[in-house]
Enzyme design. Structure first.
Site, PDB file in Angstrom:
ATOM      1  N   CYS A 201     -26.588   8.789  33.804  1.00 22.26           N
ATOM      2  CA  CYS A 201     -25.451   7.963  33.392  1.00 22.26           C
ATOM      3  C   CYS A 201     -25.259   6.827  34.391  1.00 22.26           C
ATOM      4  CB  CYS A 201     -24.186   8.804  33.316  1.00 22.26           C
ATOM      5  SG  CYS A 201     -22.706   7.826  33.018  1.00 22.26           S
TER       6      CYS A 201
ATOM      7  N   ASP B 158       0.833  -1.202   0.000  1.00 24.79           N
ATOM      8  CA  ASP B 158       0.000   0.000   0.000  1.00 24.79           C
ATOM      9  C   ASP B 158       0.869   1.254   0.000  1.00 24.79           C
ATOM     10  OD1 ASP B 158      -2.207  -1.523   0.002  1.00 24.79           O
ATOM     11  OD2 ASP B 158      -2.909  -0.971   2.014  1.00 24.79           O
ATOM     12  N   ALA B 159       1.972   1.187   0.760  1.00 25.57           N
ATOM     13  CA  ALA B 159       2.847   2.358   0.889  1.00 25.57           C
ATOM     14  C   ALA B 159       3.479   2.694  -0.458  1.00 25.57           C
ATOM     15  CB  ALA B 159       3.931   2.087   1.929  1.00 25.57           C
TER      16      ALA B 159
ATOM     17  N   LYS C 149     -31.293 -19.263  -2.574  1.00 26.03           N
ATOM     18  CA  LYS C 149     -30.919 -18.473  -1.392  1.00 26.03           C
ATOM     19  C   LYS C 149     -30.612 -19.399  -0.220  1.00 26.03           C
ATOM     20  CE  LYS C 149     -32.356 -14.357  -0.987  1.00 26.03           C
ATOM     21  NZ  LYS C 149     -31.899 -12.994  -1.057  1.00 26.03           N
TER      22      LYS C 149
ATOM     23  N   ARG D  65     -29.244  -0.166 -10.451  1.00 27.00           N
ATOM     24  CA  ARG D  65     -30.358  -0.907 -11.014  1.00 27.00           C
ATOM     25  C   ARG D  65     -31.626  -0.043 -11.046  1.00 27.00           C
ATOM     26  NH1 ARG D  65     -32.181  -6.192 -11.279  1.00 27.00           N
ATOM     27  NH2 ARG D  65     -30.493  -7.002 -10.011  1.00 27.00           N
TER      28      ARG D  65
ATOM     29  N   CYS E  32     -16.946  12.362  33.264  1.00 32.14           N
ATOM     30  CA  CYS E  32     -17.487  11.020  33.517  1.00 32.14           C
ATOM     31  C   CYS E  32     -16.371   9.971  33.506  1.00 32.14           C
ATOM     32  CB  CYS E  32     -18.518  10.690  32.442  1.00 32.14           C
ATOM     33  SG  CYS E  32     -19.116   8.993  32.521  1.00 32.14           S
TER      34      CYS E  32
ATOM     35  N   GLU F  21     -21.890  -6.560  -9.105  1.00 33.76           N
ATOM     36  CA  GLU F  21     -22.263  -6.183  -7.757  1.00 33.76           C
ATOM     37  C   GLU F  21     -21.168  -5.314  -7.150  1.00 33.76           C
ATOM     38  OE1 GLU F  21     -25.106  -7.587  -7.509  1.00 33.76           O
ATOM     39  OE2 GLU F  21     -25.747  -7.346  -5.423  1.00 33.76           O
TER      40      GLU F  21
ATOM     41  N   LYS G 131     -24.028 -15.390  -5.163  1.00 30.96           N
ATOM     42  CA  LYS G 131     -24.835 -14.180  -5.146  1.00 30.96           C
ATOM     43  C   LYS G 131     -24.287 -13.303  -4.031  1.00 30.96           C
ATOM     44  CE  LYS G 131     -29.692 -12.832  -5.128  1.00 30.96           C
ATOM     45  NZ  LYS G 131     -29.553 -11.767  -4.132  1.00 30.96           N
TER      46      LYS G 131
ATOM     47  N   SER H 191     -35.031  -8.609 -12.555  1.00 33.13           N
ATOM     48  CA  SER H 191     -34.750  -9.288 -11.289  1.00 33.13           C
ATOM     49  C   SER H 191     -34.713 -10.791 -11.536  1.00 33.13           C
ATOM     50  CB  SER H 191     -35.816  -8.932 -10.262  1.00 33.13           C
ATOM     51  OG  SER H 191     -37.076  -9.279 -10.766  1.00 33.13           O
TER      52      SER H 191
HETATM   53 ZN   LIG Z   1     -21.251   9.474  32.885  1.00 37.26          ZN
END
Ligand SMILES: [Zn+2]
Length: 741
Positions: A431, A38-39, A325, A149, A462, A185, A128, A87
């Site tokens: 909370c 990638d680099a 399916k 589509r 928090c 797809e 699929k 379809s």
């Molecule tokens: Zn909190």
């Protein structure tokens, strides 16, 4: 700044880079065997981007550089499909498949009593994929447009998105037919789905339900930069209009597509006769969960295009194809309780604790309920999401699914099994950790609780949020602090003797060495490793600091994007909200709200979206963020960018050339004209072809003619080449080839 040597002309290097990058794309997406890291890819892409900016005349809309983003579009236009995208009928049982095959035999005259009785029909089975169907039209080998589509007859033009999907070839080469429409797809790889949802969760945004939903949301986004960052995949699986004689059957069609650089499914199989079809269906079922995309079935079709034509269509779908399916990866179990979890942005998420159950190969006992609004409107029938709903209660038997086969989620309630005493789920009014006030989003949800999309603890102190923030900051993908995992963070906080409340506190732990040593299981070596890990993390740079801070809307990608454009925190803080989104076009209202112009100045490689830019800008300039940055700086954390790429067009803010309009004329002995142009533009100058009253500087080489005369007439400053080289040296740029004569 690198300037190409003379023997390598910009045109040839540009062609070479385009070729290298397209080959790398192809190796990655079509052959699934990457040829560069990638680099390395990013480095070559950066070089090409720079060259193309210096040579606008060599621009090409199909260049790989166009695949990283660009101008957002204003909206969608509709395009009618050259051939409708029909379809496919679904089937769910072996019996259905056998019946379909029998109908095919009959239709082709191969059934008992038929003219050619006793033959088999060659079919092709391919998985699929759970994505979004699009149709890509190529004319004379170049991508003309990409259309969703839609209703099958016409769909939305998503060419802007298709151009940044690296899995799609933009140019098909010399052997491409005159017209070719490839259907396939577009999908979101599961690892990307997980990454995006993790980032959304951290940013306090709504999660995508499943990869298809995320792919659809991405494809329908108007901002190509965002689309590019999601790394959508593509697998071809059908044809629309195609020039005569391109292929005689589907199997051959797939093979020709692969030759031209389209990814096709490596799991596609030829099957002669119904037994082989069923074998292919069952054979794929077991392994399909190991793939990096979601599949939900197998498409079975008659191979020969001539036979397909003979079989024809019913009123709504072709007779020559059917989709089997697989049963959904869903199960039922009992809900034991719902725990509120406080995230680092304060978002309180309801988490289901269930009786353990096996789902898609793993034991599951926790699932997300997303938010308290959704708890109140769970579908009774998960297969009909728009239908009747109920609230989820403790003790209910619930349907659990793995979204994208990754995050288990509750998708419905088996209402018939609800115990009489099932208790309602109560959203926490305070909370659960710090007992502070919670805020409900959107505000209308106060009156109508089913509208609630989020509930937050708004106490910045928090402890739950502080803990989550610290753990996130130290995490692998952020500051990557060796030795500071969840357990250590908890242990230090629990000690009560070592301050650990802010990010800067982490870098001051070295002042508490003795106290750290007194903690359980913290020997000399462990403490030394921890402190060394913390010292090491100081040099991660701006992108990691920003993503570590867990700013809403600023995940990994956005942090890196910012760090690419701004060389330091100071530079980022000096940026206006408009600077953050140079490529975003705004409506009048949006522009008025942000106090900026509607028109996009554009021309930048990277740009935040308009929704993000305002929030990010406001956050960066909030007192809390400023305090954090100051403390981190004081603690010795490096706030410079390691990802910074100097702009190659106007935009450099400093130096004698910044903002100047410069004209080059005559013969320059030390430079290729085009290279010098790129060099000056890199320093923030605009290089123009003709002298006018707007010209600030004329650089005149040997035998300068009319431009020099005109410059003198207008009183424009004129430099010779030697003076230019001196000024470049002063600006810190090495003259690539000093004048020899
Ligand atoms: Zn909190």
């Amino acid at each position: 700044m690198a300037v190409s040597p003379r023997h390598d002309t910009p045109a040839s290097r540009i062609a070479e880079l385009r070729n290298l990058l397209e080959r790398a794309n192809r190796a990655y997406y079509v052959d699934a065997s990457p040829v560069m890291s990638d680099a390395e890819f990013d480095r070559l892409l950066a070089e090409l981007t720079e060259l193309e900016k210096a040579h606008p005349d060599l621009d090409d809309p199909d260049s790989p550089t166009k695949r990283v983003g660009g101008e957002p579009i204003d909206g969608f236009t509709t395009i009618t499909h050259a051939r409708p995208m029909l379809s496919i009928d679904n089937t769910y049982t072996e019996g259905d498949v056998r019946e379909w095959y029998a109908r095919v035999l009959k239709g082709l005259g191969l059934a008992e009593g038929g003219l050619f009785a006793g033959g088999t029909v060659a079919c092709v089975c391919d998985p699929k994929i759970d994505g979004l169907a699009v149709s890509l039209r190529y004319e004379r080998g170049r991508l003309k447009h990409a259309v969703t589509r839609g209703d099958g007859v016409k769909g939305d033009d998503v060419s802007h998105a298709a151009r940044v999907i690296r899995a799609l070839p933009l140019v098909l080469g010399a052997r491409a037919p005159e017209v070719l429409e490839v259907r396939g797809e577009v999908y979101l790889p599961l690892d990307q789905f997980a990454r995006i949802n993790a980032e959304r969760e951290e940013a306090g945004e709504e999660l995508f339900m499943n990869p298809r939903n995320a792919a659809a949301g991405t494809l329908k986004n108007l901002d190509p930069t965002l689309i590019a960052s999601r790394r959508l995949g593509f697998i071809a699986h059908g044809r629309g209009e195609a020039s005569e004689g391109f292929a005689s059957g589907y199997w051959e069609f797939l093979s020709r597509l692969r030759e031209m650089g389209f990814p096709t499914s490596p799991h596609a199989l030829q099957a002669a006769g119904v037994e082989e079809i069923l074998k292919a269906i069952h054979g794929f079922e077991a392994g399909r969960h190991g793939l990096n995309y979601a599949t939900d079935g197998m498409v079975v079709r008659v191979d020969s295009f001539a036979q397909q034509e003979q079989l024809g269509l019913t009123s709504k779908s072709p007779r020559w194809v059917i989709a089997f399916k697989y049963p959904a990866e869903r199960t039922t179990t009992r809900l034991l309780r719902v725990e509120p979890q406080v995230g680092k942005t304060g978002k309180i998420t309801p988490r289901a604790v269930m009786e353990p159950v096996v789902l898609a190969g793993t034991t599951v006992q926790h699932a997300t309920l997303h938010n308290y609004g959704r708890v109140l409107k769970s579908p009774l029938n998960p297969d009909a999401p728009g239908g009747e709903t109920t609230d989820i209660r403790i003790g209910d038997t619930v349907y659990v699914e793995k979204a994208g086969e990754i995050i288990p989620q509750v998708v419905g309630v088996v209402i018939a099994k609800r115990p009489e005493n099932a208790a309602r789920v109560v959203a926490p009014a305070a909370c659960p950790v710090c007992a502070s006030v919670v805020e409900v989003e959107p505000p209308e949800a106060e009156a109508e609780p089913t509208l609630e999309t989020a509930r937050r603890c708004i106490n910045p102190e928090c402890p739950a949020q502080i803990r989550e923030k610290l753990v996130w900051f130290a995490g692998r993908k952020q500051m990557d602090i060796d030795g500071l995992g969840e357990k250590t963070v908890d242990q230090i906080i629990a000690s009560g003797t070592i301050p650990l409340r802010t990010f800067a506190d982490i870098f001051r732990l070295k002042d508490h060495r003795a106290a750290l040593l007194s903690l359980e299981r913290m020997g000399e070596k462990k403490v030394d490793n921890l402190l060394a890990g913390i010292e090491d993390a100081k040099s991660r740079g701006l992108a990691k600091v920003l993503s570590g801070m867990g700013i809403r809307h600023v995940g990994d990608t956005t942090s890196k994007l910012l760090a690419r454009r701004y060389e330091s925190l100071d530079a980022l803080m000096a940026a206006s909200v408009r600077d953050l989104m140079p490529n975003a076009k705004l409506s009048k209202d949006e522009a008025a709200r942000l106090g900026v112009a509607t028109e996009a100045p554009g021309g930048q490689e990277t740009s935040l979206g308009k929704d993000t830019a305002g929030i990010v800008h406001a956050y960066l300039h909030s007192p809390a963020a400023k305090k954090t940055f100051a403390e981190l700086g004081a603690a010795g954390v490096d706030l410079k960018s390691k990802d910074y790429r100097p702009p190659t067009t106007a935009g450099a803010a400093k130096g004698p050339f910044a903002g100047k309009t410069i004209v080059l004329t005559g013969t320059l002995t030390g430079y290729e004209r085009e290279d010098l142009k790129a060099l000056l533009e890199g320093l923030g100058a605009k290089v123009s072809g003709s002298v006018s009253s707007k010209t600030n500087l004329l650089v005149a080489g040997e035998s300068a003619g009319s431009k020099l005369d005109k410059a003198r007439e207008l009183g424009v400053e004129v430099w010779d080449e030697a003076k230019l080289i001196d000024a470049l040296r002063e600006a810190g740029v090495d003259a690539p080839r000093p004048p020899t004569g």
